[in-house]
Design a protein around this motif. Sequence first.
Motif, PDB file in Angstrom:
ATOM      1  N   MET A  21       0.816  -1.208   0.000  1.00 57.14           N
ATOM      2  CA  MET A  21       0.000   0.000   0.000  1.00 57.14           C
ATOM      3  C   MET A  21       0.854   1.264   0.000  1.00 57.14           C
ATOM      4  O   MET A  21       0.557   2.236  -0.707  1.00 57.14           O
ATOM      5  N   GLU A  22       1.915   1.279   0.787  1.00 59.57           N
ATOM      6  CA  GLU A  22       2.769   2.473   0.818  1.00 59.57           C
ATOM      7  C   GLU A  22       3.407   2.727  -0.538  1.00 59.57           C
ATOM      8  O   GLU A  22       3.495   3.875  -0.983  1.00 59.57           O
ATOM      9  N   ALA A  23       3.863   1.663  -1.199  1.00 65.35           N
ATOM     10  CA  ALA A  23       4.467   1.832  -2.520  1.00 65.35           C
ATOM     11  C   ALA A  23       3.436   2.313  -3.528  1.00 65.35           C
ATOM     12  O   ALA A  23       3.744   3.159  -4.386  1.00 65.35           O
ATOM     13  N   ALA A  24       2.205   1.800  -3.446  1.00 65.38           N
ATOM     14  CA  ALA A  24       1.149   2.231  -4.367  1.00 65.38           C
ATOM     15  C   ALA A  24       0.822   3.702  -4.152  1.00 65.38           C
ATOM     16  O   ALA A  24       0.638   4.452  -5.119  1.00 65.38           O
ATOM     17  N   GLU A  25       0.744   4.133  -2.908  1.00 58.93           N
ATOM     18  CA  GLU A  25       0.473   5.551  -2.619  1.00 58.93           C
ATOM     19  C   GLU A  25       1.581   6.439  -3.182  1.00 58.93           C
ATOM     20  O   GLU A  25       1.313   7.491  -3.773  1.00 58.93           O
ATOM     21  N   ARG A  26       2.810   6.004  -3.008  1.00 58.46           N
ATOM     22  CA  ARG A  26       3.941   6.806  -3.481  1.00 58.46           C
ATOM     23  C   ARG A  26       3.951   6.892  -5.005  1.00 58.46           C
ATOM     24  O   ARG A  26       4.177   7.973  -5.569  1.00 58.46           O
ATOM     25  N   ARG A  27       3.710   5.783  -5.693  1.00 56.00           N
ATOM     26  CA  ARG A  27       3.745   5.782  -7.150  1.00 56.00           C
ATOM     27  C   ARG A  27       2.592   6.586  -7.742  1.00 56.00           C
ATOM     28  O   ARG A  27       2.725   7.157  -8.828  1.00 56.00           O
TER      29      ARG A  27
END
Length: 375
Positions: free
Chosen positions: A334-340
Amino acid sequence: MAGHSTRLRDAETIPRWVPKAAQRYLRHTNQGESIRAVARDAGCHASTILRQIRRYENRRDDPLVDEALREIGQQLFPTQIPSTTKETPVMSAPIRHAELKIDDETLMREGRRILRRLCETGAVLAIAPEMEKAVVVRDLPSGQTTRTAVVDRTIAQAMALKDWITCVKSGRIARYGITTAGRAALKRLLSEVENANGGFAEAQADFGDQHRVWGEKTVSDGGVRKSVRYNVAESPLATLARRKDKSGAPFLTDGLVAAGERLREDFELAQMGPRVAQNWERFMTGGARGGYASDSGIGDGPSAARDRVSEALRDLGPGLGDVVLRCCCFLEGMEAAERRMGWSARSGKIVLRIALQRLKRHYDERYGPHGPLIG
């Protein structure tokens, strides 16, 4: 001399994925070769062959192992009957299933897909005598179960024969769990795929990672190819399903989890991984549009599963389709998806829940509460 040529001819017809010990067991029990003759051909002591034969004879208590050995024996020696076959309660009914004709590529592909699912917490493979397909189900935090994958019975038989799965509960519906050998096989299969895709080998696991199964995928971030590691045994959806909201209720209901798992299974059945179907990048609309690199190949998975995913993503539209692709299908954190996607921290899980609600409504309106049947 004739007997030797017959053994060679029969050995050539045995699928390569069949373990050597199982082949020796069949040569002794089905073809009637002596233990010493098998040992001479194998270049080992007769006691070694004897232990292997006893082990497989004991393993015939496992319904899938017994079926696999019987099918292979009948294909290779149709006029002979196994000398000793243990009777298995309930599951030993004389039901004729499809012949065990599986090529190595199919077994490796399907094995990789099913073993990934069985690595997840609370996941088991369930099968009954009259079922032509086995079903992978997983326990939800509420105590209910959700279906996460289906596989042909012949594949399940081969996986049991290779000791990738073992029967953990017998009965009318037998349940199988992944073994230590199965986890090792999954790591090897994932590494082979990543190496073939031009990625990096799996990093060494720390002590805290000993019970996790790490996989890798190659992504493109701003035009730069990177290797991203993710935990195969724990999807972002499963992590969120265990969380509670402010009222103490589950953050994701069982219906929302089931909708996400249904999309992921169709995605995997259609072989729409990021290295296969570049046309799915049109659904990626965040700050890293088309972030998953792909080659120029065309997905060759089942067209029905591909159509179901396409319909679902079109119904979700931009943004919502993006987050379910990243988190449910590509297993991106989830954190990576938010960042991307350029979202603020801790906002992604709210958008994902909205997307899953919309996805559940799509499945209910399009197929009804119990459909579509996967596979």
